[in-house]
Write a protein that holds these residues in place. Structure first.
Motif, PDB file in Angstrom:
ATOM      1  N   GLY A  23       0.841  -1.198   0.000  1.00  0.00           N
ATOM      2  CA  GLY A  23       0.000   0.000   0.000  1.00  0.00           C
ATOM      3  C   GLY A  23       0.870   1.240   0.000  1.00  0.00           C
ATOM      4  N   ALA A  24       0.230   2.369   0.187  1.00  0.00           N
ATOM      5  CA  ALA A  24       0.895   3.664   0.026  1.00  0.00           C
ATOM      6  C   ALA A  24       2.111   3.838   0.941  1.00  0.00           C
ATOM      7  N   GLU A  29       8.453   6.909   1.680  1.00  0.00           N
ATOM      8  CA  GLU A  29       9.841   7.391   1.779  1.00  0.00           C
ATOM      9  C   GLU A  29      10.457   7.688   0.412  1.00  0.00           C
ATOM     10  N   PHE A  35      -2.665   7.978   2.124  1.00  0.00           N
ATOM     11  CA  PHE A  35      -4.033   8.501   2.050  1.00  0.00           C
ATOM     12  C   PHE A  35      -4.582   8.908   3.410  1.00  0.00           C
ATOM     13  N   TRP A  42      -6.241  12.193   1.736  1.00  0.00           N
ATOM     14  CA  TRP A  42      -7.638  12.416   2.140  1.00  0.00           C
ATOM     15  C   TRP A  42      -7.773  13.490   3.232  1.00  0.00           C
ATOM     16  N   PHE A  66      -6.967  16.632 -10.333  1.00  0.00           N
ATOM     17  CA  PHE A  66      -6.420  15.861  -9.208  1.00  0.00           C
ATOM     18  C   PHE A  66      -5.375  14.852  -9.709  1.00  0.00           C
ATOM     19  N   ILE A 106      -0.921   3.136  -7.341  1.00  0.00           N
ATOM     20  CA  ILE A 106      -1.047   3.429  -8.767  1.00  0.00           C
ATOM     21  C   ILE A 106       0.236   4.075  -9.302  1.00  0.00           C
ATOM     22  N   HIS A 122      -5.403  -1.608  -8.209  1.00  0.00           N
ATOM     23  CA  HIS A 122      -6.146  -0.345  -8.281  1.00  0.00           C
ATOM     24  C   HIS A 122      -5.743   0.486  -9.503  1.00  0.00           C
ATOM     25  N   VAL A 162      -7.521   4.033 -13.227  1.00  0.00           N
ATOM     26  CA  VAL A 162      -7.435   3.656 -11.807  1.00  0.00           C
ATOM     27  C   VAL A 162      -8.801   3.149 -11.350  1.00  0.00           C
ATOM     28  N   GLY A 189       2.804  -1.727   4.382  1.00  0.00           N
ATOM     29  CA  GLY A 189       2.488  -0.300   4.199  1.00  0.00           C
ATOM     30  C   GLY A 189       1.060  -0.017   3.807  1.00  0.00           C
ATOM     31  N   THR A 190       0.115  -0.772   4.390  1.00  0.00           N
ATOM     32  CA  THR A 190      -1.296  -0.492   4.116  1.00  0.00           C
ATOM     33  C   THR A 190      -2.079  -0.467   5.423  1.00  0.00           C
ATOM     34  N   PRO A 196     -11.422  -4.779  -1.446  1.00  0.00           N
ATOM     35  CA  PRO A 196     -11.205  -6.133  -0.944  1.00  0.00           C
ATOM     36  C   PRO A 196      -9.801  -6.416  -0.414  1.00  0.00           C
ATOM     37  N   ALA A 234       9.320   1.416   6.162  1.00  0.00           N
ATOM     38  CA  ALA A 234       9.476   0.341   5.165  1.00  0.00           C
ATOM     39  C   ALA A 234      10.906   0.188   4.687  1.00  0.00           C
TER      40      ALA A 234
HETATM   41  C1  BJW Z   1       4.089   3.357   6.408  1.00  0.00           C
HETATM   42  C2  BJW Z   1       5.017   4.374   6.200  1.00  0.00           C
HETATM   43  C3  BJW Z   1       6.366   3.999   6.030  1.00  0.00           C
HETATM   44  C4  BJW Z   1       3.090   5.270   6.443  1.00  0.00           C
HETATM   45  N1  BJW Z   1       6.696   2.710   6.078  1.00  0.00           N
HETATM   46  N2  BJW Z   1       4.439   2.084   6.458  1.00  0.00           N
HETATM   47  C5  BJW Z   1     -19.550   1.202   2.192  1.00  0.00           C
HETATM   48  C6  BJW Z   1     -19.976   2.095   1.228  1.00  0.00           C
HETATM   49  C7  BJW Z   1     -19.403   2.111  -0.054  1.00  0.00           C
HETATM   50  C8  BJW Z   1     -18.408   1.205  -0.408  1.00  0.00           C
HETATM   51  C9  BJW Z   1     -17.986   0.314   0.567  1.00  0.00           C
HETATM   52  C10 BJW Z   1     -18.565   0.324   1.846  1.00  0.00           C
HETATM   53  N3  BJW Z   1     -17.964  -0.653   2.561  1.00  0.00           N
HETATM   54  C11 BJW Z   1     -17.022  -1.251   1.779  1.00  0.00           C
HETATM   55  C12 BJW Z   1     -17.047  -0.670   0.577  1.00  0.00           C
HETATM   56  C13 BJW Z   1     -16.148  -1.037  -0.551  1.00  0.00           C
HETATM   57  C14 BJW Z   1     -15.041  -0.018  -0.754  1.00  0.00           C
HETATM   58  C15 BJW Z   1     -14.322   0.204   0.581  1.00  0.00           C
HETATM   59  O1  BJW Z   1     -13.497  -0.570   0.990  1.00  0.00           O
HETATM   60  N4  BJW Z   1     -14.621   1.299   1.265  1.00  0.00           N
HETATM   61  C16 BJW Z   1     -14.045   1.541   2.597  1.00  0.00           C
HETATM   62  C17 BJW Z   1     -13.447   2.934   2.656  1.00  0.00           C
HETATM   63  C18 BJW Z   1     -15.140   1.309   3.618  1.00  0.00           C
HETATM   64  N5  BJW Z   1     -14.141  -0.584  -1.733  1.00  0.00           N
HETATM   65  C19 BJW Z   1     -14.356  -0.440  -3.027  1.00  0.00           C
HETATM   66  O2  BJW Z   1     -15.264   0.237  -3.470  1.00  0.00           O
HETATM   67  C20 BJW Z   1     -13.420  -1.215  -3.940  1.00  0.00           C
HETATM   68  N6  BJW Z   1     -14.161  -1.982  -4.861  1.00  0.00           N
HETATM   69  C21 BJW Z   1     -14.994  -2.960  -4.463  1.00  0.00           C
HETATM   70  O3  BJW Z   1     -15.158  -3.237  -3.289  1.00  0.00           O
HETATM   71  O4  BJW Z   1     -15.571  -3.642  -5.504  1.00  0.00           O
HETATM   72  C22 BJW Z   1     -16.522  -4.675  -5.161  1.00  0.00           C
HETATM   73  C23 BJW Z   1     -15.933  -6.027  -5.024  1.00  0.00           C
HETATM   74  C24 BJW Z   1     -14.589  -6.269  -5.093  1.00  0.00           C
HETATM   75  C25 BJW Z   1     -14.074  -7.554  -4.960  1.00  0.00           C
HETATM   76  C26 BJW Z   1     -14.893  -8.601  -4.732  1.00  0.00           C
HETATM   77  C27 BJW Z   1     -16.254  -8.375  -4.634  1.00  0.00           C
HETATM   78  C28 BJW Z   1     -16.772  -7.098  -4.793  1.00  0.00           C
HETATM   79  C29 BJW Z   1     -12.529  -0.256  -4.727  1.00  0.00           C
HETATM   80  C30 BJW Z   1     -11.575   0.472  -3.837  1.00  0.00           C
HETATM   81  C31 BJW Z   1     -10.798   1.508  -4.662  1.00  0.00           C
HETATM   82  C32 BJW Z   1      -9.789   2.257  -3.794  1.00  0.00           C
HETATM   83  N7  BJW Z   1      -9.257   3.322  -4.544  1.00  0.00           N
HETATM   84  C33 BJW Z   1      -8.208   4.147  -3.946  1.00  0.00           C
HETATM   85  C34 BJW Z   1      -7.922   5.276  -4.935  1.00  0.00           C
HETATM   86  C35 BJW Z   1      -7.191   4.707  -6.153  1.00  0.00           C
HETATM   87  C36 BJW Z   1      -6.689   5.715  -7.063  1.00  0.00           C
HETATM   88  C37 BJW Z   1      -5.829   6.792  -6.396  1.00  0.00           C
HETATM   89  O5  BJW Z   1      -4.759   6.513  -5.843  1.00  0.00           O
HETATM   90  O6  BJW Z   1      -6.231   7.926  -6.516  1.00  0.00           O
HETATM   91  O7  BJW Z   1      -7.057   3.354  -3.710  1.00  0.00           O
HETATM   92  S1  BJW Z   1      -8.622   4.783  -2.336  1.00  0.00           S
HETATM   93  C38 BJW Z   1      -7.000   4.632  -1.668  1.00  0.00           C
HETATM   94  O8  BJW Z   1      -7.027   3.683  -0.576  1.00  0.00           O
HETATM   95  C39 BJW Z   1      -6.148   4.015  -2.784  1.00  0.00           C
HETATM   96  C40 BJW Z   1      -5.344   3.020  -2.009  1.00  0.00           C
HETATM   97  O9  BJW Z   1      -4.849   2.026  -2.887  1.00  0.00           O
HETATM   98  C41 BJW Z   1      -6.305   2.508  -0.993  1.00  0.00           C
HETATM   99  C42 BJW Z   1      -5.642   1.852   0.215  1.00  0.00           C
HETATM  100  O10 BJW Z   1      -4.890   2.787   0.932  1.00  0.00           O
HETATM  101  P1  BJW Z   1      -3.499   2.348   1.629  1.00  0.00           P
HETATM  102  O11 BJW Z   1      -2.531   1.992   0.574  1.00  0.00           O
HETATM  103  O12 BJW Z   1      -3.761   1.330   2.671  1.00  0.00           O
HETATM  104  O13 BJW Z   1      -3.028   3.736   2.249  1.00  0.00           O
HETATM  105  P2  BJW Z   1      -3.344   4.353   3.710  1.00  0.00           P
HETATM  106  O14 BJW Z   1      -2.982   5.776   3.651  1.00  0.00           O
HETATM  107  O15 BJW Z   1      -4.707   4.014   4.137  1.00  0.00           O
HETATM  108  O16 BJW Z   1      -2.349   3.568   4.687  1.00  0.00           O
HETATM  109  C43 BJW Z   1      -0.950   3.748   4.609  1.00  0.00           C
HETATM  110  C44 BJW Z   1      -0.283   2.895   5.673  1.00  0.00           C
HETATM  111  O17 BJW Z   1       1.121   3.023   5.520  1.00  0.00           O
HETATM  112  C45 BJW Z   1      -0.613   3.323   7.115  1.00  0.00           C
HETATM  113  O18 BJW Z   1      -0.960   2.187   7.890  1.00  0.00           O
HETATM  114  C46 BJW Z   1       0.690   3.937   7.635  1.00  0.00           C
HETATM  115  O19 BJW Z   1       0.925   3.692   9.001  1.00  0.00           O
HETATM  116  C47 BJW Z   1       1.708   3.220   6.787  1.00  0.00           C
HETATM  117  N8  BJW Z   1       2.972   3.973   6.565  1.00  0.00           N
HETATM  118  N9  BJW Z   1       4.460   5.587   6.248  1.00  0.00           N
HETATM  119  C48 BJW Z   1       5.808   1.790   6.309  1.00  0.00           C
HETATM  120  N10 BJW Z   1       7.411   4.937   5.853  1.00  0.00           N
END
Ligand code: BJW
Length: 247
Positions: A23-24, A29, A35, A42, A66, A106, A122, A162, A189-190, A196, A234
Motif C-alpha cells: 500500500g501507500a 519514503e 491517504f 484524504w 487531481f 497506482i 487499483h 485507476v 504499508g497499508t 477487498p 518500510a
Molecule cells: C508506512 C510508512 C512507512 C506510512 N513505512 N508504512 C460502504 C460504502 C461504499 C463502499 C464500501 C462500503 N464498505 C465497503 C465498501 C467497498 C469499498 C471500501 O473498501 N470502502 C471503505 C473505505 C469502507 N471498496 C471499493 O469500493 C473497492 N471496490 C470494491 O469493493 O468492488 C466490489 C468487489 C470487489 C471484490 C470482490 C467483490 C466485490 C474499490 C476500492 C478503490 C480504492 N481506490 C483508492 C484510490 C485509487 C486511485 C488513487 O490513488 O487515486 O485506492 S482509495 C486509496 O485507498 C487508494 C489506495 O490504494 C487505498 C488503500 O490505501 P493504503 O494503501 O492502505 O493507504 P493508507 O494511507 O490508508 O495507509 C498507509 C499505511 O502506511 C498506514 O498504515 C501507515 O501507518 C503506513 N505507513 N508511512 C511503512 N514509511
C-alpha cells in the motif's frame, strides 16, 4: 531444516509461494503521500469529490486536475524506488517459489525497481482508458475533457486507468487463486481500510494454509489476524525481512 527458514514463530518452506500486498506506506519514503495518515491525501481532498465514478460524471475537470497533478508529481526525477521496493524485486529474483506482488498503489515504483510478477489491483496513474471503446494505453501527459482516444479517436471519453470506490479492482481471480495456495502472505504499508485488499489476510487464514506477516509503520486495523509483525519505516523493515527470508 535446510529446506526451511524460521522467522519468529513461523517455519516457511524455501520453495513456498509468496503473495505480497503493498500500500501507500511503501512509497512514502520515495516522496509520495499516503491517504489516511494525518498529512495524507484524504486530509486535503474529499473521496467523494475525486475518487468515485459519480465525482467524474459530476465534475470531470476537478477529477482530471487531481490526477494531472499527481501524474506530474510521479514523473519528477526526485521520485525514485526506495530500498523497500528494491528488496521486493530481489526477493522475486532469488526466492525458491513463486512471488506475486499485488500493489494497491497506482505509482510505477515496483516496476522501476525490477518487480515483474506484479498486479496493479487499483490501476496505474500513467495509463489512460477510453470509456467509449475500453482501450488502455500509456498516458504521461495532462488529460482533460477534450483528450482523444488514440485507438477509436473519439474525443472526450478518456479517464485515468485507476479503480475508484464502487468499481471492481483488477485481476481479482488471479489474486484469490494465489492467496489460496500461498505459503506466506506479506502485507506492507497499508492501513487495511479498503476492501477487498483488507480481506486478503482473512482469505489466507480461512481458505489457505499460508502464514501471514504485517510490515507497517504501526499496527494496522487487522493486526490480530497476522502470525508475525514488524513495525517501523518500510526502507528498514522490508529489506531486513527479505534478508531474514533469503539470507
Ligand atoms: C508506512 C510508512 C512507512 C506510512 N513505512 N508504512 C460502504 C460504502 C461504499 C463502499 C464500501 C462500503 N464498505 C465497503 C465498501 C467497498 C469499498 C471500501 O473498501 N470502502 C471503505 C473505505 C469502507 N471498496 C471499493 O469500493 C473497492 N471496490 C470494491 O469493493 O468492488 C466490489 C468487489 C470487489 C471484490 C470482490 C467483490 C466485490 C474499490 C476500492 C478503490 C480504492 N481506490 C483508492 C484510490 C485509487 C486511485 C488513487 O490513488 O487515486 O485506492 S482509495 C486509496 O485507498 C487508494 C489506495 O490504494 C487505498 C488503500 O490505501 P493504503 O494503501 O492502505 O493507504 P493508507 O494511507 O490508508 O495507509 C498507509 C499505511 O502506511 C498506514 O498504515 C501507515 O501507518 C503506513 N505507513 N508511512 C511503512 N514509511
Amino acid at each position: 531444516m535446510r529446506g526451511r527458514v524460521i522467522i519468529g514463530r513461523m517455519t516457511i518452506a524455501r520453495n513456498a509461494d509468496i503473495v505480497i500486498l503493498t500500500g501507500a506506506g511503501i512509497s512514502k519514503e520515495s516522496g509520495l503521500s499516503t491517504f489516511r495518515d494525518a498529512d495524507g491525501i484524504w486530509s486535503t481532498v474529499r473521496i467523494e469529490d475525486v475518487a468515485t465514478p459519480e465525482a467524474f460524471a459530476r465534475d470531470p475537470d476537478r477529477v482530471h486536475d487531481f490526477y494531472n497533478e499527481r501524474r506530474a508529481g510521479l514523473q519528477d526525477p526526485k521520485i525514485k524506488p526506495n530500498a523497500a521496493h528494491e528488496a521486493l524485486a530481489r526477493l522475486e529474483a532469488e526466492w525458491g517459489g513463486d512471488v506475486l506482488l499485488v500493489t494497491q498503489n497506482i505509482d510505477n515504483l515496483h516496476a522501476r525497481a525490477g518487480s515483474r510478477n506484479l498486479v496493479h489491483m487499483h490501476g496505474e496513474m500513467l495509463k489512460g482508458r477510453c470509456e467509449s471503446c475500453g482501450f488502455v494505453c500509456d498516458w504521461v501527459e495532462t488529460m482533460d475533457r477534450q483528450s482523444q482516444c488514440p485507438h477509436c479517436e473519439v474525443d472526450g471519453h478518456m479517464r485515468v486507468h485507476v479503480v475508484w470506490f464502487g468499481e471492481m479492482p483488477f485481476e481479482m481471480d488471479r489474486i484469490y487463486e494465489a492467496l489460496n495456495k500461498c505459503g506466506l502472505f506479506i502485507s506492507i504499508g497499508t492501513s487495511g481500510n479498503v476492501y477487498p485488499a483488507s480481506g486478503f489476510v482473512s482469505q489466507v487464514r480461512m481458505h489457505g494454509t499460508g502464514r501471514t506477516v504485517e510490515l507497517n509503520l504501526e499496527p494496522s486495523e487487522g493486526i490480530v489476524l497476522f502470525d508475525e509483525a514488524r513495525h517501523g519505516p518500510a526502507t528498514r523493515i522490508v529489506p531486513d525481512f527479505v534478508n531474514e527470508l533469503i539470507g
